[in-house]
Design a protein around this motif. Structure first.
Motif, PDB file in Angstrom:
ATOM      1  N   ALA A   1       2.725  -3.379   1.228  1.00 23.93           N
ATOM      2  CA  ALA A   1       3.558  -2.451   1.290  1.00 23.93           C
ATOM      3  C   ALA A   1       2.829  -1.028   1.070  1.00 23.93           C
TER       4      ALA A   1
ATOM      5  N   SER B   1       4.872  -9.638  -0.664  1.00 27.04           N
ATOM      6  CA  SER B   1       4.464  -9.615  -1.739  1.00 27.04           C
ATOM      7  C   SER B   1       4.947  -9.985  -3.027  1.00 27.04           C
ATOM      8  N   LYS B   2       6.146  -9.693  -3.330  1.00 26.14           N
ATOM      9  CA  LYS B   2       6.990  -9.918  -4.463  1.00 26.14           C
ATOM     10  C   LYS B   2       7.725 -11.194  -4.155  1.00 26.14           C
TER      11      LYS B   2
ATOM     12  N   TYR C   1      11.689  -5.542  -3.330  1.00 23.04           N
ATOM     13  CA  TYR C   1      12.116  -6.454  -4.297  1.00 23.04           C
ATOM     14  C   TYR C   1      13.495  -7.163  -4.223  1.00 23.04           C
TER      15      TYR C   1
ATOM     16  N   ASN D   1      11.045  -0.717  -9.509  1.00 20.81           N
ATOM     17  CA  ASN D   1       9.753  -0.881 -10.637  1.00 20.81           C
ATOM     18  C   ASN D   1       9.802   0.394 -11.069  1.00 20.81           C
TER      19      ASN D   1
ATOM     20  N   ARG E   1      -1.704  -9.864   0.784  1.00 18.95           N
ATOM     21  CA  ARG E   1      -1.756  -8.707   1.580  1.00 18.95           C
ATOM     22  C   ARG E   1      -0.945  -8.511   2.804  1.00 18.95           C
TER      23      ARG E   1
ATOM     24  N   ASP F   1      12.279   2.032  -0.520  1.00 18.59           N
ATOM     25  CA  ASP F   1      11.538   0.979  -0.758  1.00 18.59           C
ATOM     26  C   ASP F   1      12.150  -0.221  -1.519  1.00 18.59           C
TER      27      ASP F   1
HETATM   28  C1  PLP Z   1       8.236  -0.787  -5.571  1.00 17.75           C
HETATM   29  C2  PLP Z   1       6.810  -1.369  -4.890  1.00 17.75           C
HETATM   30  N1  PLP Z   1       6.562  -0.963  -3.751  1.00 17.75           N
HETATM   31  C3  PLP Z   1       5.640  -1.425  -3.258  1.00 17.75           C
HETATM   32  C4  PLP Z   1       4.595  -2.194  -4.211  1.00 17.75           C
HETATM   33  C5  PLP Z   1       3.279  -2.838  -3.508  1.00 17.75           C
HETATM   34  O1  PLP Z   1       3.226  -3.820  -2.647  1.00 17.75           O
HETATM   35  P1  PLP Z   1       1.958  -4.543  -2.172  1.00 17.75           P
HETATM   36  O2  PLP Z   1       1.318  -5.380  -3.096  1.00 17.75           O
HETATM   37  O3  PLP Z   1       2.507  -5.362  -0.907  1.00 17.75           O
HETATM   38  O4  PLP Z   1       1.023  -3.490  -1.467  1.00 17.75           O
HETATM   39  C6  PLP Z   1       4.981  -2.482  -5.381  1.00 17.75           C
HETATM   40  C7  PLP Z   1       3.810  -3.230  -6.192  1.00 17.75           C
HETATM   41  O5  PLP Z   1       3.800  -3.194  -7.610  1.00 17.75           O
HETATM   42  C8  PLP Z   1       6.042  -1.975  -5.978  1.00 17.75           C
HETATM   43  O6  PLP Z   1       6.311  -2.370  -7.296  1.00 17.75           O
END
Ligand code: PLP
Length: 422
Positions: free
Chosen positions: A103, A247-248, A216, A176, A256, A213
Motif C-alpha cells: 500500500a 498486507s494486513k 484494515y 492505525n 508486498r 486508507d
Molecule cells: C494505515 C496503513 N496503511 C498502509 C500501510 C502499509 O501497508 P503495506 O505494508 O502494504 O505497504 C500500513 C502499514 O502499517 C498502515 O498501517
C-alpha cells in the motif's frame, strides 16, 4: 556545503523503526522482551493462508517471472474488483484499480499525483506516516488533533475551518494506531463537507481530494462496522482514492501487494509514476493472489479465523489493562474495534521511577516499561502527537495468548515501583 536535496535533507525515518532497533539490541543481549510495537504479524502465529502460499509457489513453478503489466496483471485487478464488490459493495472496474508492491507506494503516488509543493494536506493526529508523505510531496500540513471521545477520528466541525485552503484530506479507517473506526455519521458529515466545498470551487478550481486508507477494513470486530466514503456518498467518488491491499487482512505484509481504486484518470497518473519507480508487485504474488481471491469460501474462512485470533488477543490485553486500572494503577485502554491495535493510556506524569525520574513523556514511559518489565509499546508521539501524550499503541500481531499472564505480572511489578510525585 549542502550536498543533498532539501527534500532528503529533511527526511527522517520512522520513529517506530528507531524504537525497534533498541529492542532488537536488548533481545540480542539475551533479555526477555515482549515486543508489542510492530504493526506486523509473527508468521509462526499468523501464517498467510495455506492456499495462497500454494498458489504463489505454483506461479513460480509455472515461470511467471517476467515483467507484470504496470498497473497489475488483469486477472488480479479483476479478482480485486470482484472481492471489493462482494465484501464491501464497492463498484470499481478492473481499469480503475492499480496494483503495487504494498500500500505504501500507492499512498506515495497519490500524494505526488494530487499535490503541488506548498499546497496543504490535512490529516488527523494520531495517524500513520502522513507526515512523511507530506514532506516528500513538499506539502504544508494541517494537523487535526483527535480525541478518544470521537474514536480518535477527526470531525467535520474540526475540518471545516480549514477546508477552503486544503488540497488533500488524508483519512484512515480503521485507524492505525488506535484500532478504532469512523461512525457512519462522522464519515458522512466529512463527505458532505468535501462535496459542498467542491461545489463551491466549481469546475475551474482544483478540487479538494480525499485519500481514504482502508487497508484494515476486513479486520473489524463485534458491533463495530466499517464505512467507506464512496458507498455513503457516491457523489464523492470523482475526488476519492481508496488505499487497500493484502498486507494486513491476510497477514501478508512481506508479500508486498497493495491495490488502490479511484477515478481512472488519477489511477492512470499514479500508474505512470509508479512505473518509473518500478514499484510493481512480484508477478508470482500477483498471479497466486488472483487465483486465491476467487475461492470465496476459503477466503471467508481465513478472514473469520484471523479475526477470531486477533480479537481474542485484543480482548485479553484490554481486560488486563482494565484489571490494572481496577487495582488503582494509572492505566486504561480503549475498547478495541478493529485492526491489530489496542490503544493504551499510561498516565504516569504524576509519578517518578525508582531512580527519581518523572515519567512525563511518552519516551520516558516507553523506556521505563521496557527497562523494568521488558514490555514495549509505541508512544503516540510516533504518530504525530506531542511528546507528553499519554497514549500508546499495543500491537497483538506477535502476541501469544499464553504470554498474557507474564506480561501483566511484569507490568504490575513495574507500575508498583512508581512513587507519586511529592
Ligand atoms: C494505515 C496503513 N496503511 C498502509 C500501510 C502499509 O501497508 P503495506 O505494508 O502494504 O505497504 C500500513 C502499514 O502499517 C498502515 O498501517
Amino acid at each position: 556545503m549542502k550536498k543533498l536535496s532539501n527534500m532528503s535533507d529533511g527526511l527522517v525515518g520512522s520513529q517506530i523503526l528507531e524504537l525497534a532497533e533498541q529492542i532488537k539490541q536488548k533481545i540480542r543481549e539475551g533479555e526477555k522482551i515482549y515486543n508489542l510495537t510492530i504493526g506486523d504479524f509473527d508468521p509462526s502465529i499468523f501464517p498467510i493462508p495455506q492456499e495462497l502460499r500454494e498458489e504463489i509457489a505454483q506461479a513460480y513453478i509455472n515461470q511467471e517471472t517476467n515483467y507484470p503489466a504496470s498497473n497489475g496483471i488483469p486477472e488480479l485487478r479483476e479478482a480485486v474488483s470482484a472481492f471489493i464488490k462482494r465484501k464491501g459493495g464497492l463498484d470499481y472496474h478492473a481499469n480503475d484499480i492499480l496494483v503495487s508492491s504494498g500500500a505504501r507506494p500507492l499512498i506515495f503516488a497519490a500524494y505526488l499525483t494530487l499535490i503541488d509543493q506548498g499546497e496543504k494536506v490535512l490529516f488527523p493526529v494520531p495517524s500513520w506516516n502522513n507526515n512523511f508523505y507530506s514532506h516528500i510531496a513538499g506539502a504544508d500540513t494541517i494537523l487535526i488533533e483527535t480525541s478518544p471521545a470521537d474514536n480518535f477520528m477527526p470531525t467535520a466541525a474540526q475540518i471545516a475551518p480549514y477546508i477552503e485552503e486544503t488540497t488533500l484530506i488524508a483519512l484512515c479507517s480503521p485507524l492505525n494506531p488506535t484500532g478504532t473506526v469512523f461512525t457512519r455519521t462522522q464519515l458522512e458529515e466529512i463527505c458532505d463537507l468535501i462535496i459542498a466545498e467542491n461545489q463551491r470551487r466549481g469546475e475551474n478550481q482544483k478540487p479538494v481530494y480525499l485519500l481514504f486508507d482502508q487497508i484494515y477494513w476486513n479486520l473489524v470486530y463485534k458491533d463495530a462496522q466499517h464505512f467507506d466514503p464512496v458507498s455513503l456518498r457516491p457523489e464523492i467518488r470523482p475526488y476519492t482514492i481508496l488505499i487497500d491491499g493484502l498486507s494486513k487482512a491476510f497477514a501478508a505484509t512481506g508479500l508486498r501487494l497493495g491495490w488502490a481504486y479511484g477515478p481512472a484518470d488519477i489511477i492512470h497518473k499514479m500508474k505512470l509514476l509508479l512505473a518509473h519507480v518500478g514499484a510493481w508487485a512480484s508477478k508470482p504474488v500477483q498471479s497466486g493472489t488472483s487465483n486465491y481471491l476467487k475461492n470465496n469460501e476459503v477466503v471467508d474462512d481465513f478472514l473469520k479465523d484471523i479475526k477470531e485470533k486477533l480479537v481474542k488477543r485484543l480482548d485479553m490485553f484490554y481486560e488486563g489493562f482494565q484489571q490494572l486500572k481496577e487495582k488503582g494503577y494509572p492505566v486504561d485502554a480503549i475498547t478495541p474495534q478493529a485492526a491489530l491495535y489496542l490503544t493504551v493510556k499510561l498516565d504516569l506524569s504524576e509519578y517518578t521511577s525508582p531512580n527519581g525520574e518523572v515519567l512525563d513523556t511518552g519516551k520516558k514511559v516507553y523506556q521505563y516499561l521496557l527497562d523494568s518489565s521488558g514490555v514495549a509499546l509505541v508512544p503516540f508521539y510516533a504518530f504525530g502527537l506531542e511528546e507528553s501524550s499519554v497514549w500508546h499503541r499495543l500491537s497483538v500481531g506477535t502476541a501469544e495468548l499464553s504470554q498474557g499472564e507474564d506480561i501483566f505480572n511484569r507490568l504490575e511489578i513495574a507500575l508498583s515501583k512508581l512513587k507519586k510525585k511529592s
